[in-house]
Design an enzyme around this catalytic site. Structure first.
Site, PDB file in Angstrom:
ATOM      1  CG  ASN A  53      73.311 105.323 -11.148  1.00  0.00           C
ATOM      2  OD1 ASN A  53      73.649 105.677  -9.554  1.00  0.00           O
ATOM      3  ND2 ASN A  53      72.061 105.276 -11.098  1.00  0.00           N
ATOM      4  CD1 TRP A  54      80.494 104.226 -11.260  1.00  0.00           C
ATOM      5  CD2 TRP A  54      81.467 104.146  -9.694  1.00  0.00           C
ATOM      6  NE1 TRP A  54      81.406 104.030 -12.136  1.00  0.00           N
ATOM      7  CE2 TRP A  54      82.364 104.246 -11.175  1.00  0.00           C
ATOM      8  CE3 TRP A  54      82.782 104.680  -8.536  1.00  0.00           C
ATOM      9  CZ2 TRP A  54      83.840 104.393 -10.638  1.00  0.00           C
ATOM     10  CZ3 TRP A  54      83.877 104.467  -8.689  1.00  0.00           C
ATOM     11  CH2 TRP A  54      84.582 104.267  -9.467  1.00  0.00           C
TER      12      TRP A  54
ATOM     13  CD  GLU B 231      68.524 101.367  -9.017  1.00  0.00           C
ATOM     14  OE1 GLU B 231      69.596 102.023  -8.417  1.00  0.00           O
ATOM     15  OE2 GLU B 231      68.527 100.487  -9.374  1.00  0.00           O
TER      16      GLU B 231
ATOM     17  CG  HIS C 176      67.847 106.396 -10.363  1.00  0.00           C
ATOM     18  ND1 HIS C 176      67.827 104.437  -9.789  1.00  0.00           N
ATOM     19  CD2 HIS C 176      68.845 105.793 -11.230  1.00  0.00           C
ATOM     20  CE1 HIS C 176      68.008 104.118 -10.929  1.00  0.00           C
ATOM     21  NE2 HIS C 176      68.729 104.569 -11.570  1.00  0.00           N
TER      22      HIS C 176
ATOM     23  N   GLY D  93      69.371  96.969 -14.925  1.00  0.00           N
ATOM     24  CA  GLY D  93      70.061  96.111 -14.184  1.00  0.00           C
ATOM     25  C   GLY D  93      69.491  94.612 -14.285  1.00  0.00           C
TER      26      GLY D  93
ATOM     27  CD  GLU E 240      67.353 105.442 -15.821  1.00  0.00           C
ATOM     28  OE1 GLU E 240      69.179 105.029 -16.132  1.00  0.00           O
ATOM     29  OE2 GLU E 240      67.548 105.712 -14.782  1.00  0.00           O
TER      30      GLU E 240
ATOM     31  N   GLY F 215      74.123 102.232 -15.866  1.00  0.00           N
ATOM     32  CA  GLY F 215      74.348 101.903 -13.904  1.00  0.00           C
ATOM     33  C   GLY F 215      75.919 101.328 -14.378  1.00  0.00           C
ATOM     34  N   GLY F 216      75.461  99.121 -14.266  1.00  0.00           N
ATOM     35  CA  GLY F 216      76.374  97.974 -14.127  1.00  0.00           C
ATOM     36  C   GLY F 216      77.734  98.415 -15.443  1.00  0.00           C
TER      37      GLY F 216
HETATM   38  C1  PEP Z   1      70.287 103.014 -13.914  1.00  0.00           C
HETATM   39  O1  PEP Z   1      70.766 102.613 -12.375  1.00  0.00           O
HETATM   40  O2  PEP Z   1      70.629 104.327 -13.799  1.00  0.00           O
HETATM   41  C2  PEP Z   1      71.002 101.949 -14.393  1.00  0.00           C
HETATM   42  C3  PEP Z   1      70.623 102.872 -16.212  1.00  0.00           C
HETATM   43  O3  PEP Z   1      70.926 100.775 -14.709  1.00  0.00           O
HETATM   44  P1  PEP Z   1      71.862  99.617 -15.383  1.00  0.00           P
HETATM   45  O4  PEP Z   1      73.309 100.171 -16.786  1.00  0.00           O
HETATM   46  O5  PEP Z   1      72.758  98.802 -14.796  1.00  0.00           O
HETATM   47  O6  PEP Z   1      70.357  98.674 -16.477  1.00  0.00           O
END
Ligand code: PEP
Length: 246
Positions: A8-9, A93, A91, A167, A161, A227-228
């Site tokens: 996931n960018w 966010e 998600h 993050g 998640e 994510g990252g």
């Molecule tokens: C995400 O955004 O779904 C995620 C898991 O981010 P990160 O891997 O950066 O924790």
């Protein structure tokens, strides 16, 4: 079941970053898991063209309606038309930044299926909810409300998640991840019967090269939402390799 490494960018990535996709494919030409990248919607078409079917491309959200007067939104059909085959929904966010609730996430999932997209439905507890011992109850409520009755192993992926792990570099312990994934599988079995065994359950939240293998060794973990560490081919490639080897 083919496991899934999904990246996931988020709101990151310009056309200048597309060579990361080329590098990822070159470094992992035939992984034994499915590989998906979900860039911002502005890059879906270009990434799909770059990927040329070697990896899947997805969106990060879609509107529950197919078209209409919804300025700034994007429909599932538009994502499909641009070359997407998946869409991330619910998600944390989006739940936090845009006030998305379970009913809206469920409607979006149904819209995704109509367009021919696979829905990746995200669930997860906040730190306060975990500290209060409410993790399984919260996730049960989110699953019941966000996953439509028409869900199947073919059209839906579930991503666990923990909000506090996204993050942050922090993750639940391995037994904690295993406990939640077992509970999700049990809830899916109660609702969808034998097909529940085929649903891919992703863990997401600070997955890195350093912890990927031990997470992927857990029962009921069928991949990751990253994510990252999905932004760089070298970082994401290491996670793809760990999942391929699991
Ligand atoms: C995400 O955004 O779904 C995620 C898991 O981010 P990160 O891997 O950066 O924790």
């Amino acid at each position: 079941m083919r496991k899934l490494a999904a990246g996931n960018w988020k709101m990151n990535g310009l056309t200048a970053q597309l060579p990361e996709v080329t590098a990822l494919i070159a470094a992992h030409p035939s992984p034994s898991c499915d590989v998906l990248l979900c860039p911002p919607s502005t890059l879906v078409a270009a990434m799909a063209s770059t990927a040329a079917g070697r990896i899947a491309v997805g969106g990060q959200d879609c509107h529950p309606k197919a078209s209409g007067a919804h300025t700034g939104d994007i429909s599932a059909a538009m994502l499909k038309d641009a070359g997407a085959s998946y869409v991330i929904l619910g998600h944390s966010e989006r739940r936090a930044d845009h006030g998305e609730g379970d009913a809206l996430v469920r409607a979006k999932a149904e819209a995704a299926w109509v367009a021919g997209l696979i829905a990746i439905i995200c669930v997860g507890e906040t730190e306060a909810e975990r500290d209060a011992g409410k993790t399984l109850a919260v996730i049960g409520t989110q699953l019941a409300g966000s996953v439509p009755d028409g869900a199947s192993s073919a059209n839906t992926v579930i991503a666990y998640e923990p909000v506090w792990a996204i993050g942050t570099g922090r993750t639940p312990t391995l037994p904690e991840i295993a406990e939640v994934h077992a509970d999700i599988r049990a809830r899916l079995t109660a609702r969808f019967g034998a097909d529940a065994a085929g649903f891919r359950l992703l863990y997401g939240g600070s997955v890195r090269q350093s912890n990927a293998a031990e997470i992927f060794a857990l029962p009921n973990v069928d991949g990751a939402l990253v994510g990252g560490a999905s932004l760089k081919a070298s970082d994401f490639g290491a996670i793809v390799a760990a999942l391929s080897a699991a």
